[in-house]
Design an enzyme around this catalytic site. Structure first.
Site, short mmCIF file in Angstrom:
data_model
loop_
_atom_site.label_atom_id
_atom_site.label_comp_id
_atom_site.label_asym_id
_atom_site.label_seq_id
_atom_site.Cartn_x
_atom_site.Cartn_y
_atom_site.Cartn_z
N ARG A 125 0.89 -1.01 -0.12
CA ARG A 125 -0.29 -0.42 0.49
C ARG A 125 1.31 1.43 -0.17
O ARG A 125 1.99 1.63 0.97
CB ARG A 125 -1.19 0.02 0.93
CG ARG A 125 -1.63 1.30 0.72
CD ARG A 125 -3.08 0.83 1.94
NE ARG A 125 -4.23 1.78 1.00
CZ ARG A 125 -4.93 2.34 1.84
NH1 ARG A 125 -5.53 1.61 2.84
NH2 ARG A 125 -5.73 3.31 1.92
N ARG B 202 -7.15 -0.56 -3.09
CA ARG B 202 -5.91 -0.91 -2.30
C ARG B 202 -5.72 -2.43 -2.54
O ARG B 202 -6.73 -3.32 -1.79
CB ARG B 202 -6.08 -0.06 -0.81
CG ARG B 202 -7.24 -0.94 0.04
CD ARG B 202 -7.86 -0.03 0.74
NE ARG B 202 -8.82 1.29 0.39
CZ ARG B 202 -9.35 2.13 0.38
NH1 ARG B 202 -10.29 2.13 1.17
NH2 ARG B 202 -10.61 2.62 -0.75
N ASP C 217 -5.89 -2.88 3.92
CA ASP C 217 -6.26 -2.07 5.32
C ASP C 217 -6.51 -1.94 5.74
O ASP C 217 -7.81 -3.14 5.70
CB ASP C 217 -7.69 -0.76 3.66
CG ASP C 217 -7.87 0.96 5.28
OD1 ASP C 217 -6.75 1.33 5.15
OD2 ASP C 217 -9.18 0.65 4.51
N ASP D 118 -7.62 -0.29 9.78
CA ASP D 118 -8.22 0.42 10.47
C ASP D 118 -8.01 -0.06 11.80
O ASP D 118 -9.14 -1.03 12.15
CB ASP D 118 -9.29 1.20 9.84
CG ASP D 118 -9.50 1.77 8.17
OD1 ASP D 118 -8.56 2.15 7.88
OD2 ASP D 118 -10.29 1.84 7.86
#
Length: 149
Positions: A81, A93, A96, A98
């Protein structure tokens, strides 16, 4: 401390991407105590011909919140990424990760906001999170994950 992470990918071998990210999280952040099923979802916030695969994980960690953030960012970079979404502009992507919740901490800094400010608005976050932690209470909204779903 328990940290809840949301994971997503819409490029390459998506299942492999999620499994590799979870393995790296276990090596660097702490013991992965629960992992949701993988959910196929449509892109959110942008148009793409690539569907996402999303998951949520609960990790038992000794790291403070910013160290968890830095570790997830390092994992993202290692997996290819190159840029994070900025200013509400999203794109395809490879991975990811989070940081959704860190126990019941509330944090509002330029680098990190806890709980994640948009998590309750995103079904692709809430569905896997409610699967692994249905009774967990959102520290700001005061509702259980299953209620927010």
């Amino acid at each position: 401390m328990y940290v809840y992470l949301g994971l997503g990918t819409n490029l390459g071998d998506k299942e492999y991407n999620l499994r590799l990210a979870v393995r790296k999280i276990g090596e660097r952040i702490g013991k992965v105590v629960s992992l949701s099923a993988f959910y196929a979802t449509a892109p959110w916030g942008f148009s793409s011909g690539n569907t996402f695969l999303n998951a949520a994980a609960c990790v038992d960690t000794l790291l403070p919140p910013l160290s968890v953030l830095y570790a997830t960012q390092e994992i993202e970079r290692e997996m290819g990424r190159t840029q994070k979404s900025a200013g509400g502009v999203y794109s395809d992507r490879l991975i990811d990760i989070d940081l959704l919740l860190y126990d019941d901490r509330v944090l509002d800094t330029p680098e990190l906001k806890l709980p994640h400010p948009l998590m309750h608005e995103r079904r692709f976050v809430m569905e896997p999170l409610a699967e692994i932690a249905p009774e967990l209470v959102h520290p700001v909204l005061g509702k259980k994950m299953r209620e927010l779903l």
